[in-house]
Design a protein around this motif. Structure first.
Motif, PDB file in Angstrom:
ATOM      1  N   GLU A 142      -3.556  -3.247  -2.312  1.00  0.00           N
ATOM      2  CA  GLU A 142      -3.722  -4.019  -3.537  1.00  0.00           C
ATOM      3  C   GLU A 142      -2.380  -4.615  -3.950  1.00  0.00           C
ATOM      4  O   GLU A 142      -1.372  -3.894  -4.024  1.00  0.00           O
ATOM      5  N   LEU A 143      -2.368  -5.929  -4.163  1.00  0.00           N
ATOM      6  CA  LEU A 143      -1.167  -6.595  -4.646  1.00  0.00           C
ATOM      7  C   LEU A 143      -1.204  -6.619  -6.166  1.00  0.00           C
ATOM      8  O   LEU A 143      -2.090  -7.232  -6.765  1.00  0.00           O
ATOM      9  N   TYR A 144      -0.246  -5.947  -6.786  1.00  0.00           N
ATOM     10  CA  TYR A 144      -0.109  -5.974  -8.238  1.00  0.00           C
ATOM     11  C   TYR A 144       1.001  -6.961  -8.584  1.00  0.00           C
ATOM     12  O   TYR A 144       2.153  -6.786  -8.178  1.00  0.00           O
ATOM     13  N   ASP A 145       0.636  -8.023  -9.302  1.00  0.00           N
ATOM     14  CA  ASP A 145       1.616  -9.039  -9.651  1.00  0.00           C
ATOM     15  C   ASP A 145       1.434  -9.449 -11.107  1.00  0.00           C
ATOM     16  O   ASP A 145       0.545  -8.967 -11.808  1.00  0.00           O
ATOM     17  N   ARG A 146       2.307 -10.330 -11.580  1.00  0.00           N
ATOM     18  CA  ARG A 146       2.238 -10.787 -12.973  1.00  0.00           C
ATOM     19  C   ARG A 146       1.529 -12.116 -13.121  1.00  0.00           C
ATOM     20  O   ARG A 146       0.946 -12.406 -14.153  1.00  0.00           O
ATOM     21  N   GLU A 147       1.605 -12.930 -12.094  1.00  0.00           N
ATOM     22  CA  GLU A 147       0.935 -14.226 -12.098  1.00  0.00           C
ATOM     23  C   GLU A 147       0.158 -14.348 -10.789  1.00  0.00           C
ATOM     24  O   GLU A 147       0.574 -13.805  -9.769  1.00  0.00           O
ATOM     25  N   PRO A 148      -0.961 -15.045 -10.788  1.00  0.00           N
ATOM     26  CA  PRO A 148      -1.722 -15.207  -9.550  1.00  0.00           C
ATOM     27  C   PRO A 148      -0.846 -15.785  -8.438  1.00  0.00           C
ATOM     28  O   PRO A 148      -0.128 -16.765  -8.640  1.00  0.00           O
ATOM     29  N   ALA A 149      -0.907 -15.139  -7.259  1.00  0.00           N
ATOM     30  CA  ALA A 149      -0.081 -15.570  -6.127  1.00  0.00           C
ATOM     31  C   ALA A 149      -0.918 -16.253  -5.056  1.00  0.00           C
ATOM     32  O   ALA A 149      -0.491 -16.378  -3.913  1.00  0.00           O
ATOM     33  N   ASP A 150      -2.111 -16.712  -5.429  1.00  0.00           N
ATOM     34  CA  ASP A 150      -3.027 -17.266  -4.436  1.00  0.00           C
ATOM     35  C   ASP A 150      -2.419 -18.440  -3.675  1.00  0.00           C
ATOM     36  O   ASP A 150      -2.591 -18.552  -2.455  1.00  0.00           O
TER      37      ASP A 150
ATOM     38  N   SER B  69      -0.226  -5.070 -15.173  1.00  0.00           N
ATOM     39  CA  SER B  69      -0.559  -4.388 -16.424  1.00  0.00           C
ATOM     40  C   SER B  69      -1.943  -3.730 -16.405  1.00  0.00           C
ATOM     41  O   SER B  69      -2.266  -2.937 -17.288  1.00  0.00           O
ATOM     42  N   ASP B  70      -2.764  -4.037 -15.390  1.00  0.00           N
ATOM     43  CA  ASP B  70      -4.075  -3.399 -15.294  1.00  0.00           C
ATOM     44  C   ASP B  70      -3.957  -1.904 -15.021  1.00  0.00           C
ATOM     45  O   ASP B  70      -4.841  -1.127 -15.395  1.00  0.00           O
ATOM     46  N   VAL B  71      -2.881  -1.504 -14.352  1.00  0.00           N
ATOM     47  CA  VAL B  71      -2.733  -0.112 -13.931  1.00  0.00           C
ATOM     48  C   VAL B  71      -1.364   0.465 -14.288  1.00  0.00           C
ATOM     49  O   VAL B  71      -1.246   1.637 -14.642  1.00  0.00           O
ATOM     50  N   PHE B  72      -0.319  -0.365 -14.221  1.00  0.00           N
ATOM     51  CA  PHE B  72       1.051   0.106 -14.377  1.00  0.00           C
ATOM     52  C   PHE B  72       1.680  -0.441 -15.662  1.00  0.00           C
ATOM     53  O   PHE B  72       1.191  -1.404 -16.238  1.00  0.00           O
ATOM     54  N   PRO B  73       2.798   0.159 -16.094  1.00  0.00           N
ATOM     55  CA  PRO B  73       3.531  -0.413 -17.223  1.00  0.00           C
ATOM     56  C   PRO B  73       3.951  -1.845 -16.913  1.00  0.00           C
ATOM     57  O   PRO B  73       4.199  -2.192 -15.748  1.00  0.00           O
ATOM     58  N   VAL B  74       4.050  -2.668 -17.925  1.00  0.00           N
ATOM     59  CA  VAL B  74       4.329  -4.092 -17.714  1.00  0.00           C
ATOM     60  C   VAL B  74       5.675  -4.325 -17.039  1.00  0.00           C
ATOM     61  O   VAL B  74       5.873  -5.359 -16.391  1.00  0.00           O
ATOM     62  N   GLU B  75       6.608  -3.370 -17.169  1.00  0.00           N
ATOM     63  CA  GLU B  75       7.923  -3.560 -16.547  1.00  0.00           C
ATOM     64  C   GLU B  75       7.928  -3.260 -15.045  1.00  0.00           C
ATOM     65  O   GLU B  75       8.923  -3.508 -14.356  1.00  0.00           O
ATOM     66  N   MET B  76       6.834  -2.718 -14.507  1.00  0.00           N
ATOM     67  CA  MET B  76       6.755  -2.429 -13.078  1.00  0.00           C
ATOM     68  C   MET B  76       6.857  -3.730 -12.285  1.00  0.00           C
ATOM     69  O   MET B  76       6.161  -4.704 -12.572  1.00  0.00           O
ATOM     70  N   PRO B  77       7.729  -3.809 -11.276  1.00  0.00           N
ATOM     71  CA  PRO B  77       7.830  -5.050 -10.495  1.00  0.00           C
ATOM     72  C   PRO B  77       6.591  -5.265  -9.637  1.00  0.00           C
ATOM     73  O   PRO B  77       5.892  -4.312  -9.270  1.00  0.00           O
ATOM     74  N   PRO B  78       6.282  -6.514  -9.311  1.00  0.00           N
ATOM     75  CA  PRO B  78       5.168  -6.785  -8.398  1.00  0.00           C
ATOM     76  C   PRO B  78       5.353  -6.047  -7.072  1.00  0.00           C
ATOM     77  O   PRO B  78       6.479  -5.929  -6.559  1.00  0.00           O
ATOM     78  N   HIS B  79       4.247  -5.565  -6.510  1.00  0.00           N
ATOM     79  CA  HIS B  79       4.330  -4.789  -5.277  1.00  0.00           C
ATOM     80  C   HIS B  79       2.951  -4.653  -4.646  1.00  0.00           C
ATOM     81  O   HIS B  79       1.930  -4.817  -5.301  1.00  0.00           O
ATOM     82  N   PHE B  80       2.956  -4.329  -3.349  1.00  0.00           N
ATOM     83  CA  PHE B  80       1.732  -3.956  -2.647  1.00  0.00           C
ATOM     84  C   PHE B  80       1.588  -2.438  -2.714  1.00  0.00           C
ATOM     85  O   PHE B  80       2.550  -1.697  -2.463  1.00  0.00           O
ATOM     86  N   LEU B  81       0.388  -1.976  -3.027  1.00  0.00           N
ATOM     87  CA  LEU B  81       0.105  -0.551  -3.075  1.00  0.00           C
ATOM     88  C   LEU B  81      -0.834  -0.201  -1.920  1.00  0.00           C
ATOM     89  O   LEU B  81      -1.970  -0.686  -1.853  1.00  0.00           O
TER      90      LEU B  81
END
Length: 259
Positions: free
Chosen positions: A168-176, A197-209
């Motif tokens: 799952e890619l967690y990002d701040r803006e759509p990366a499509d 922000s759906d799962v992590f604190p807003v300060e978490m950097p974008p990442h693949f989980l």
């Protein structure tokens, strides 16, 4: 990435389509501790891979001019390769799981990554006769790997308990747009995207989980904690299954997925 003789000879996997997750590895300070953790948690067995030139991880600089070599451990589930545990050369580097996407031409894909606004962290590097690897990041900084296979196509086993099931890619803006430019359609199999922000604190950097399959999401959390890991996010329902986010006993985050 490196490959053991036994796994290379098995020929268990067919090549993966471009953009499909085909491998994962964890960079750890203590690989032996990692073997105990993941061996108990997922039933993995391990085999020491032969040494290969060390490919730096974040922060990544030029390859070590001394030619220092490093040995990784290959993880197996029911005799088939599922992941690798890689020793950190520098303790300042993060403890992370990285997902690798398949490509038939790493050099061409590197150019598309740059043209789409991404960053190439390590250029295409041959790994013995196994294939070629690249580390890159999208415009928001989410890091991922590329793997152009030769004798090692990728997972010997996946989509099963104790093996890779999803990223799952967690990002701040759509990366499509970026992934559409890089991987043509941008619709990689086994990959989803959600807001940080759906799962992590807003300060978490974008990442693949990276997600590993389990038969019972709730039950596995007790084992994670017994082994010295911790629960980052208790179980929650998603469109692709029931998920919990945890860390191992050295701080590497991953998810467990019940389908």
């Amino acid at each position: 990435m490196a490959e053991s003789t036994a796994s290379a000879a098995s020929g268990a996997s067919a090549p993966f389509a471009e953009g499909a997750p085909c491998w994962v590895d964890a960079q750890l300070s203590d690989v032996e501790a990692g073997k105990r953790f993941y061996g108990d948690l997922f039933g993995w067995t391990f085999e020491t891979a032969y040494s290969t030139p060390r490919i730096p991880r974040i922060p990544r600089g030029p390859r070590d001019a001394t030619g220092e070599r490093s040995t990784s451990e290959w993880a197996y589930r029911d005799g088939e390769s599922v992941a690798a545990l890689v020793p950190k050369r520098d303790g300042r580097m993060p403890t992370v799981w990285t997902v690798y996407f398949a490509t038939p031409d790493a050099t061409a894909l590197v150019e598309r990554i740059r043209a789409a606004g991404g960053q190439v962290i390590t250029e295409a590097v041959p790994v013995d006769s196994l294939g070629t690897t690249v580390l890159a990041a999208d415009p928001q900084g989410a890091v991922f790997g590329l793997w152009q296979p030769d004798s090692h196509p990728g997972f010997g086993r996946h989509h099963e308990p104790g093996s890779f099931c999803w990223a799952e890619l967690y990002d701040r803006e759509p990366a499509d747009d970026f992934y559409e430019d890089v991987f043509d359609s941008g619709k990689q199999p086994d990959v989803g995207r959600a807001a940080v922000s759906d799962v992590f604190p807003v300060e978490m950097p974008p990442h693949f989980l990276v997600h590993f399959g389990v038969p019972d999401c709730e039950a596995v959390l007790e084992t994670v904690q017994r082994l010295g890991g911790r629960v980052q996010k208790p179980p929650f329902d998603t469109s692709y299954g029931r998920v919990a986010v945890v860390t191992d006993n050295q701080g590497a985050s991953f998810a467990v997925l019940q389908r």
